[in-house]
Structures are given as C-alpha cells and as structure tokens.
Design a protein around this motif. Structure first.
Motif, PDB file in Angstrom:
ATOM      1  N   UNK A 122       0.820  -1.206   0.000  1.00 14.52           N
ATOM      2  CA  UNK A 122       0.000   0.000   0.000  1.00 14.52           C
ATOM      3  C   UNK A 122       0.853   1.254   0.000  1.00 14.52           C
ATOM      4  N   UNK A 123       1.940   1.251   0.778  1.00 11.03           N
ATOM      5  CA  UNK A 123       2.841   2.398   0.802  1.00 11.03           C
ATOM      6  C   UNK A 123       3.568   2.547  -0.532  1.00 11.03           C
ATOM      7  N   UNK A 124       3.888   1.416  -1.163  1.00 10.48           N
ATOM      8  CA  UNK A 124       4.549   1.472  -2.466  1.00 10.48           C
ATOM      9  C   UNK A 124       3.612   2.083  -3.508  1.00 10.48           C
ATOM     10  N   UNK A 125       2.321   1.734  -3.446  1.00  8.46           N
ATOM     11  CA  UNK A 125       1.355   2.318  -4.373  1.00  8.46           C
ATOM     12  C   UNK A 125       1.286   3.829  -4.218  1.00  8.46           C
ATOM     13  N   UNK A 128       5.460   5.912  -1.355  1.00  9.87           N
ATOM     14  CA  UNK A 128       6.139   6.229  -0.097  1.00  9.87           C
ATOM     15  C   UNK A 128       7.583   5.762  -0.167  1.00  9.87           C
ATOM     16  N   UNK A 129       7.805   4.654  -0.887  1.00 13.22           N
ATOM     17  CA  UNK A 129       9.146   4.202  -1.230  1.00 13.22           C
ATOM     18  C   UNK A 129       9.051   3.363  -2.481  1.00 13.22           C
ATOM     19  N   UNK A 130      10.181   2.970  -3.041  1.00 14.55           N
ATOM     20  CA  UNK A 130      10.201   2.274  -4.320  1.00 14.55           C
ATOM     21  C   UNK A 130       9.762   0.816  -4.163  1.00 14.55           C
ATOM     22  N   UNK A 131       9.180   0.285  -5.245  1.00 13.84           N
ATOM     23  CA  UNK A 131       8.730  -1.110  -5.231  1.00 13.84           C
ATOM     24  C   UNK A 131       9.887  -2.052  -4.947  1.00 13.84           C
ATOM     25  N   UNK A 157      16.485  -8.727  10.422  1.00 13.15           N
ATOM     26  CA  UNK A 157      16.769  -7.999   9.188  1.00 13.15           C
ATOM     27  C   UNK A 157      15.541  -7.209   8.733  1.00 13.15           C
ATOM     28  N   UNK A 158      14.364  -7.832   8.836  1.00 14.21           N
ATOM     29  CA  UNK A 158      13.133  -7.145   8.463  1.00 14.21           C
ATOM     30  C   UNK A 158      12.887  -5.930   9.333  1.00 14.21           C
ATOM     31  N   UNK A 159      13.180  -6.064  10.622  1.00 16.29           N
ATOM     32  CA  UNK A 159      13.019  -4.943  11.542  1.00 16.29           C
ATOM     33  C   UNK A 159      13.910  -3.778  11.133  1.00 16.29           C
ATOM     34  N   UNK A 160      15.169  -4.067  10.810  1.00 15.30           N
ATOM     35  CA  UNK A 160      16.100  -3.006  10.448  1.00 15.30           C
ATOM     36  C   UNK A 160      15.680  -2.335   9.147  1.00 15.30           C
ATOM     37  N   UNK A 161      15.228  -3.121   8.183  1.00 15.37           N
ATOM     38  CA  UNK A 161      14.769  -2.554   6.912  1.00 15.37           C
ATOM     39  C   UNK A 161      13.586  -1.614   7.135  1.00 15.37           C
ATOM     40  N   UNK A 162      12.633  -2.057   7.976  1.00 10.81           N
ATOM     41  CA  UNK A 162      11.454  -1.236   8.242  1.00 10.81           C
ATOM     42  C   UNK A 162      11.841   0.082   8.899  1.00 10.81           C
ATOM     43  N   UNK A 178      -1.717   4.905   6.690  1.00 12.36           N
ATOM     44  CA  UNK A 178      -2.179   3.682   7.353  1.00 12.36           C
ATOM     45  C   UNK A 178      -3.705   3.610   7.355  1.00 12.36           C
ATOM     46  N   UNK A 179      -4.340   4.717   7.678  1.00 12.76           N
ATOM     47  CA  UNK A 179      -5.800   4.738   7.730  1.00 12.76           C
ATOM     48  C   UNK A 179      -6.395   4.410   6.369  1.00 12.76           C
ATOM     49  N   UNK A 180      -5.811   4.970   5.319  1.00 13.65           N
ATOM     50  CA  UNK A 180      -6.306   4.703   3.965  1.00 13.65           C
ATOM     51  C   UNK A 180      -6.087   3.240   3.583  1.00 13.65           C
ATOM     52  N   UNK A 181      -4.911   2.689   3.924  1.00 17.17           N
ATOM     53  CA  UNK A 181      -4.615   1.293   3.587  1.00 17.17           C
ATOM     54  C   UNK A 181      -5.564   0.344   4.318  1.00 17.17           C
ATOM     55  N   UNK A 182      -5.843   0.619   5.600  1.00 18.46           N
ATOM     56  CA  UNK A 182      -6.767  -0.214   6.362  1.00 18.46           C
ATOM     57  C   UNK A 182      -8.148  -0.189   5.725  1.00 18.46           C
ATOM     58  N   UNK A 183      -8.621   0.996   5.361  1.00 15.65           N
ATOM     59  CA  UNK A 183      -9.974   1.127   4.823  1.00 15.65           C
ATOM     60  C   UNK A 183     -10.118   0.536   3.425  1.00 15.65           C
ATOM     61  N   UNK A 184      -9.057   0.624   2.602  1.00 10.46           N
ATOM     62  CA  UNK A 184      -9.180   0.189   1.210  1.00 10.46           C
ATOM     63  C   UNK A 184      -8.664  -1.223   0.946  1.00 10.46           C
ATOM     64  N   UNK A 185      -7.733  -1.707   1.786  1.00  9.65           N
ATOM     65  CA  UNK A 185      -7.117  -3.002   1.465  1.00  9.65           C
ATOM     66  C   UNK A 185      -7.191  -4.039   2.581  1.00  9.65           C
ATOM     67  N   UNK A 186      -7.559  -3.638   3.786  1.00  6.66           N
ATOM     68  CA  UNK A 186      -7.570  -4.611   4.886  1.00  6.66           C
ATOM     69  C   UNK A 186      -8.959  -4.966   5.372  1.00  6.66           C
ATOM     70  N   UNK A 187      -9.899  -4.057   5.226  1.00  5.34           N
ATOM     71  CA  UNK A 187     -11.229  -4.297   5.785  1.00  5.34           C
ATOM     72  C   UNK A 187     -11.861  -5.564   5.226  1.00  5.34           C
TER      73      UNK A 187
END
Length: 348
Positions: A122-125, A128-131, A157-162, A178-187
């Motif tokens: 969702x952030x990539x879309x 927010x950062x590159x794919x 490693x995942x923690x450090x990347x994040x 986050x709010x937009x991602x929850x409403x559009x992709x998680x609900x």
C-alpha cells in the motif's frame, strides 16, 4: 536499653537531664550509622530495589527483569503513539469485568494474510518508497508461507529494513496512509469468525487488545476501526514528529509478545488466568501459554500439533482447509475436474 530518669543519679535540672539524654542518643545513633550499620549508598539501594523487583516479576510472570522492562517500554511506547492508554472507551451500557482481557494476534488470526505485506504494498502504491525496496519484505513473507516458520535472522533484518524505510519521515503522514490502507485493502480481509469472537469478549465487558509485530500505528488503527480496547505493536521511536530510525522496546514477535502482555497486565491490573489469547502461529506459544484460555485460530501445522497436545481449542475459518477435512482431497479434486469438464462442454 531503658530510658534513664532524673532519679537515676544524673545531676542537674530537668533541662540538663534532657540535654544529656539527647546527647547520649545522638552518640548511639552515630555509632550505629558509622560503625555497626553504615548508611547504604545509592548503588547498593538500587541493586537491592532491582533484586526485589526481579523477584516479584519472576513470581508474577516468570520473566527476567530485563524482559519485563522491555515489555514496559513497548507498552508505554504504544500508549504514547495512541495518545492515551485506550483507543476506544468501553460501552457504557456494558458492565465491565475488571481484570479480564483477550489478546488477538493480527496476521492470519484477525485478517487474512500478512498485514505488513499489505501495508508495504500500500505504501509502495502511494510512492512512499520504491517497489524494489518492498521485494525483500515480499520474499520473507513468501518464504514464511512456504516453510511455515520464521528465523531470528529474517525477523531482525526485516526490523532493520522497516526502521530504515521510515527514518526521518513524518509520523502524521504515515498514520494518514495507514488509515487509507486499512480502509481500502484490509477491511475486506477480516476473518468474520475472529471478529465475532472479539465482539463476544467486548459484550462480556472484557478488554480486547491486538498484539502484533506489525507497526503499532497500523495495529491501533485496526483496533480503533473495530471498537477494540487498544493495540500493542512494534514501536518506532519518534522525536519532534518524525521517526528516528530506532526501536522502542522490542519487536513484538514470539517472546516479545509475552513480555509486552505481562507489562500490560501489570499496568491494567489484569489477571492472566482469567484472560484469553488467540493466534495462528507456533511463534506465539509464549503468549498463548501465559493465559487461562488459549485458542489456535487458523493454526499452522506446528501450532495445531501443540494445541492438540495441550488441549487448546482450535478454530479454523479457512474454507479450503475446512473442505479438505470434511470431504478429503480426492473428492475435492474430482469435483474440481467435474466443474472444469462441465464448463468445457458448455463452451463446445
């Protein structure tokens, strides 16, 4: 030691007697403090206090002081991220059962799939950062789904990347995304059965907490949307409204969840033997084993075996898994070929 009186042969006026007695008491106190019982210095007092706290924590939660301290940092960081202890107030029409709570994992327990993957894509879309920066996260999730286990190296490693992804970024911007991602992709990914379980706890006056390795802001938005009490998640440090790239407490994965739940229980006055926990993963056995009621939701194979061995309840909301268990693989394969054959005949 008896208190002397003027009749004991001490000469002078009553004032002289009192002065003499005070002096003798002062001498005795100095003797005790300087020789027999010297004053305890600050470091000794601190060590004694830590030892007492460690003994109390070990007795209450079977944890080391360092682990409990890490849990306290995670909980306080979650409260700070939310701006309050709870993201939702309890229903005033429901009598609250103080001391009782339910703890829910998020990934494959509350929602289908991995929240961090949905979040990252969702952030990539939103650019927010590159794919390309998301691909390592995708790979780790694919590996986890194939092997059914996560290793400590991947988690670290995942923690450090994040943390590197969000370093220097504005917190308010991320929360809005986050709010937009929850409403559009998680609900649409919420498991209805798990949501009903959470609502049953709320209706009984229990607190309901999400406990997840996912970023705390994302977990708290989910909790707020569904009327839960609050959420504990992985907390990234914030200074002047921006992420510093450092972690507060520990990542809430495996034992980290146990540490945070113990700290939350101490803060909220929860009686863990009256609490319940829900998860899909063998990694969450530390959290599941610390409460009175443990339930495996859509469990991986290792957790299913552990739950069966311990007599924990198992609930599986995955329709394909339920169908396989009900009818068997051959019957389902045969039915699938029949459907495909029928479609081919209709097109012919």
């Amino acid at each position: 030691m008896s208190t002397p009186t003027p009749d004991d042969g001490i000469p002078g006026s009553p004032e002289d007697f009192l002065a003499t007695w005070s002096a003798s008491r002062g001498n005795l106190r100095r003797f005790l403090e300087d020789t027999a019982l010297p004053p305890v210095d600050e470091s000794t007092q601190r060590a004694a206090g830590e030892a007492a706290a460690a003994a109390a924590i070990a007795q209450a939660f079977d944890l080391e002081l360092e682990d409990f301290t890490s849990g306290i940092a995670s909980v306080s960081g979650a409260f700070e991220a939310a701006g309050s202890k709870h993201v939702n107030a309890p229903d005033p029409d429901i009598q609250q059962d103080a001391g009782t709570a339910a703890f829910f994992d998020v990934d494959n327990t509350l929602i289908q799939g991995a929240s961090i993957l949905v979040f990252a894509l969702g952030l990539a879309r939103k650019r927010y950062f590159r794919v390309g920066e998301v691909l390592p996260v995708v790979w780790k999730q694919v590996k986890f789904r194939v092997t059914g286990s996560e290793n400590a190296e991947d988690v670290a490693e995942g923690r450090q990347q994040a943390l590197e992804f969000i370093k220097g970024r504005d917190v308010a911007e991320l929360v809005e995304l986050c709010e937009e991602i929850v409403d559009t992709h998680m609900s649409e990914k919420i498991w209805p059965g798990t949501r009903e379980l959470a609502e049953t706890h709320l209706a009984a006056g229990h607190q309901v907490w999400l406990v997840s390795a996912t970023p705390v802001q994302l977990a708290q938005i989910l909790a707020r949307r569904y009327g839960f009490t609050g959420a504990l998640g992985t907390v990234a440090e914030v200074k002047d409204g921006k992420f510093t790239g450092r972690l507060v407490g520990d990542i809430l994965h495996g034992p980290g969840k146990r540490h945070a739940v113990a700290a939350l229980a101490a803060v909220e006055g929860l009686e863990l033997e009256r609490c319940a926990a829900y998860s899909d993963s063998i990694n969450d056995v530390p959290m599941l084993s610390m409460v009175g009621t443990a339930v495996a939701i859509n469990p991986d194979s290792a957790l299913r075996k552990e739950a069966e061995k311990r007599g924990w309840e198992i609930r599986d909301y995955r329709s394909l898994r339920k169908a396989i268990r009900a009818f068997g693989v051959p019957a389902l394969v045969g039915a699938g070929f029949s459907v495909l054959g029928w479609k081919w005949v209709k097109r012919s």
